[in-house]
Structures are given as C-alpha cells and as structure tokens.
Design an enzyme around this catalytic site. Structure first.
Site, PDB file in Angstrom:
ATOM      1  N   THR A  14       0.822  -1.215   0.000  1.00 36.09           N
ATOM      2  CA  THR A  14       0.000   0.000   0.000  1.00 36.09           C
ATOM      3  C   THR A  14       0.856   1.265   0.000  1.00 36.09           C
ATOM      4  OG1 THR A  14      -1.579  -1.251   1.296  1.00 36.09           O
ATOM      5  CG2 THR A  14      -1.879   1.120   1.271  1.00 36.09           C
ATOM      6  N   GLU A 131      10.179   9.433   8.852  1.00 38.99           N
ATOM      7  CA  GLU A 131       8.942  10.106   9.290  1.00 38.99           C
ATOM      8  C   GLU A 131       7.740   9.157   9.279  1.00 38.99           C
ATOM      9  OE1 GLU A 131       8.334  13.718  10.255  1.00 38.99           O
ATOM     10  OE2 GLU A 131       6.915  12.295  11.074  1.00 38.99           O
ATOM     11  N   LYS A 207       6.753   2.634  18.183  1.00 41.09           N
ATOM     12  CA  LYS A 207       6.670   4.061  17.816  1.00 41.09           C
ATOM     13  C   LYS A 207       7.050   4.942  19.008  1.00 41.09           C
ATOM     14  CE  LYS A 207       3.052   2.933  14.465  1.00 41.09           C
ATOM     15  NZ  LYS A 207       1.610   2.711  14.280  1.00 41.09           N
ATOM     16  N   GLY A 304      -2.537   4.029   6.086  1.00 42.03           N
ATOM     17  CA  GLY A 304      -3.215   4.223   4.799  1.00 42.03           C
ATOM     18  C   GLY A 304      -2.257   4.743   3.748  1.00 42.03           C
TER      19      GLY A 304
HETATM   20  N1  HSE Z   1      -1.077  -1.187  12.218  1.00 44.45           N
HETATM   21  C1  HSE Z   1      -0.834   0.185  12.464  1.00 44.45           C
HETATM   22  C2  HSE Z   1      -2.068   0.808  13.078  1.00 44.45           C
HETATM   23  C3  HSE Z   1      -0.487   0.981  11.230  1.00 44.45           C
HETATM   24  O1  HSE Z   1      -3.104   0.158  13.210  1.00 44.45           O
HETATM   25  O2  HSE Z   1      -1.984   1.966  13.461  1.00 44.45           O
HETATM   26  C4  HSE Z   1       0.948   0.917  10.899  1.00 44.45           C
HETATM   27  O3  HSE Z   1       1.754   1.251  11.960  1.00 44.45           O
END
Ligand code: HSE
Length: 428
Positions: A14, A131, A207, A304
């Site tokens: 994607t 980023e 993250k 996305g």
């Molecule tokens: N799987 C992650 C989420 C998106 O649901 O936020 C990519 O880090």
C-alpha cells in the site's frame, strides 16, 4: 538546476504504491519545491506480475532488495518492506555500505536496530530518515526534531495504533465485544500480518520508543517499554468508564526523570474532556509537551496509502533539498543510555473486581487497599446474579507499587473471582 534525485523503492505494498503514485502525479510540484526532479529508477517487490494499479514498466525491476540497494543509478534507497530482521535490514545495511541515503517506514527495525543503523549512517555522512515510521501521516518526527528543537521535552503521549483505537471506539459506539471487532478489523485489512503487533501494543510501543529517543536524547530502548495490549478490555470496562466520564485508550506515555526513562504503552482512562478522548476510529494523536512551547497536539491519519506515503515523501523531499538531519535529532554517538524506570508518579486507578458474594468480602477488598496505602475515591457494586458481585472502584492518587501490592494481597484472598482489572487514569 541540480541533477535529478534517483530513488530505488523496495516494497510495493500500500505505502510503496502510494509513493510511486505521488512521485508520478506530483512531479511538477515536487520539482518546484526541491529545485530538482525526483525520479524512480528501480523498484523491487516479491511479485512482478501482480497488478498494483500503477504503471511500473518505466522502472528497472530487481527481485532482491539488496541488489536494488546497491545499484549505481540509485541515490536514495526507500525501504518499505517491513520487519525488524531479514530483507529490510539486509537491504538498508547494503544501501549504507554502498553510500546511499535511506528513507524507511519501518518502526520495528528502528526500534530494534535504530541506534546501530544511525551510527553507521552518520559515520558515513549519510542520512537515515523515518517520518512514516511513527503515526503515519502525522509529521511528529519532524515536529520533535525540528519544530520543537529549542525545547526541553517534558513528556510525550500518544494514541499511535489506529487498529486499537478503532476497536475501542467501535466497542463503545456499537456495544459489540472485542472479539467481534477484532474479526471486523481482519476483514477490513486493518490488522498487521501478526495481529499481536497491533492489539498487544507492540507496534505502538515501537513508535513510542522511537519518539522517546528524539525527545530525550537517549538510545532507543524498546525493551524498556512497559507493554500491555487491549485484549482484556471488556464492554463492561468501556461502559463503566463512560459512566464515570472517561474513555479507554491504548495510550503511550514517555518521560525522563532522575530515575531513568519511563515508557509505557498500556490501556489508560482519559477524561472525556481531554483531546485524546475525542479520537475516533483509526485516527492517531500525539501530544508533545515542551518546556517553552507548552502542549502541542497533533492529530491525523496513522495509516493508509496517502497519509503514510505523504510522510515518506517528506523525507525524500528533505534529501532532495539538501537538508541533512541526524537520525534522532542529535548525533547518534551522543545519545545516552537511559535505564528503564517504572513511573513513581502517583495516579488514580480504575479497578474492576468480581467478588464472591458472601459476608465480609467487600471489607477484605477495602482492607487490602487500605493496608497498602491505597485510598478509595468512588465505589459501586452493580446488580448481580447470586454467587458473584461486580465491583468498580476509582482510587485516589497512589503509586503503581502500592496498587500492585494491594492487588497481590487480593489475589491471595478468597473473595475475588478471576483477575482484577486495573487501569491507570492518565491526566492529559
Ligand atoms: N497497524 C498500524 C495501526 C499501522 O493500526 O496503526 C501501521 O503502523
């Protein structure tokens, strides 16, 4: 006019397809903003024959991302393969060894190997940018690294996994249980290949660990993140939290104290009036607190095609413009080792317990809390069938050590059924 910037893109899922599309559709805009053309020279993915909805015929094809990373006609290697080990890591190492700048969206890789990779890149005067690895389209890495560089960062908070936020908000909206909504996420394609990365809090923990490094000048310490997923949150918890004026979020909190680096990614209650509580569906939010600027709230799409590719493009554009930033906001060799610490800060807690319905059961609960210095603010016992009684308690502020000692004492008592649920109430 400078020479074109030549990209090799590994991974055409994607996000990769989004990057290709933007570079094709917005070629003139990108050239106007950077003063040079941005060109894709070669791409790589598992299947060449798959129809991805973009024309890949102008680009050289490599089956091996490592070969792509080493090509002479590639200036910047864009890694969108994913995974903390294997081809993504091998290819980034090969790109750096071959003198290429690297852009990646790979949070797992950075959380595990970010320090070594950053040191390697910086020793060779190369840039490694990411980023898109944190909170999809939200420019949080740039905000911390650049916009807030004049601040001491006091705290970073965030809802950084859209799938968990989707499940939790849909539980509240629809009254459907966790398992039903987990299955719905699977059908909608919201789950990572290993869904535990999402619902177990690991993806969001990666993250947070990356943001902590930039915020506090410390080496990425994912192992030091206190992790708890959303799998045990029930509709009862959601409803009772709502009754009390709270929402449940999988919330990351990071701060540094004299004791060390505190990082947690756990379900928390946040007040209905907090910015986090307004967050619906798959949206992400990151709150940054700086000693000069105060509180900054960033909100947007955390995943996305368009949003994540937008973040990848911001790194590519930096390189095209000649902006050469260090990976974590200061030279990697100067990042400090920070021991992981559990928060000693006091907080209020929501507790859900199921009691054996017999005389004196409630007294044992209040005694266990009182013995460990935990004071009760509010308490409710719900209508129940004979046999067991659901009880909800909101405590006054206490330390997690005191609370855990009380829960241990309760576990050994003969009046609770199952495991008590304890969720911190976070002040945002
Ligand atoms: N799987 C992650 C989420 C998106 O649901 O936020 C990519 O880090």
């Amino acid at each position: 006019m400078s020479e074109p910037l030549r990209l090799g893109i590994a991974g055409l899922g994607t996000v990769g397809v989004g990057v290709v599309r933007i570079i094709e559709e917005k070629a003139a805009l990108l050239e106007a903003r950077t003063g040079r053309k941005i060109k894709i020279t070669a791409v790589s993915a598992r299947s060449q024959s798959k129809d991805r909805g973009v024309d890949l015929t102008p680009y050289a094809w490599e089956t091996d991302p490592v070969a792509l990373a080493k090509r002479d006609d590639v200036d910047v290697f864009v890694e969108l393969v994913g995974g903390s080990e294997g081809p993504a890591k091998d290819a980034i190492e090969a790109a750096l060894a071959a003198g290429k700048d690297v852009v990646t969206a790979n949070k797992a890789l950075l959380a595990e190997h970010g320090q070594t990779l950053a040191e390697t890149a910086e020793a060779a005067d190369l840039v490694l940018r990411f980023e898109a690895a944190v909170a999809g389209g939200i420019p949080v890495v740039k905000s911390l690294t650049e916009g807030l560089a004049g601040n001491g960062i006091t705290r970073v908070l965030g809802v950084m996994n859209g799938t968990c936020n989707y499940i939790l908000t849909r539980m509240e909206e629809t009254g459907q249980g966790y398992n039903v909504l987990f299955d719905e996420c699977g059908r909608l394609g919201y789950l990572e290949a290993d869904p535990n990365l999402d619902v177990g809090g690991i993806d969001a923990g990666h993250k947070l660990a990356i943001l902590s490094s930039i915020a506090f000048g410390t080496k990425v310490n994912f192992a030091g993140v206190e992790l708890e997923g959303i799998q045990d949150i029930t509709l009862d918890d959601i409803r009772q939290a709502a009754d009390l004026g709270y929402k449940i979020k999988l919330l990351g909190v990071a701060q540094i104290t004299g004791r060390g680096l505190e990082q947690s990614m756990t379900p928390c209650l946040v007040s209905d009036s907090s910015p986090m509580a307004q967050l619906q569906g798959g949206t992400n939010m990151v709150v940054l607190e700086g000693d000069e600027v105060g509180q900054i709230v960033l909100r947007g799409a955390g995943a996305g095609e368009g949003p994540t590719a937008s973040a990848v493009l911001s790194d590519i554009i930096d390189i095209a413009r000649g902006t050469r930033l260090t990976t974590f906001g200061q030279p990697a060799s100067t990042l400090k080792d920070a021991p992981a610490a559990r928060s000693a800060a006091v907080a209020r807690y929501y507790l859900r317990l199921t009691l054996v319905d017999k005389p004196g059961a409630l007294a044992k609960i209040t005694a266990a809390l009182g013995d460990n210095g935990v004071s009760i603010d509010r308490m409710r016992q719900y209508a129940h069938e004979s046999g067991s009684a659901p009880v909800l308690i909101v405590t006054h502020k206490t330390t997690s050590d005191n609370l855990n000692a009380a829960l241990e004492q309760l576990k050994d008592s003969d009046v609770t059924v199952g495991r008590p649920v304890a969720i911190r109430i976070e002040e945002v």
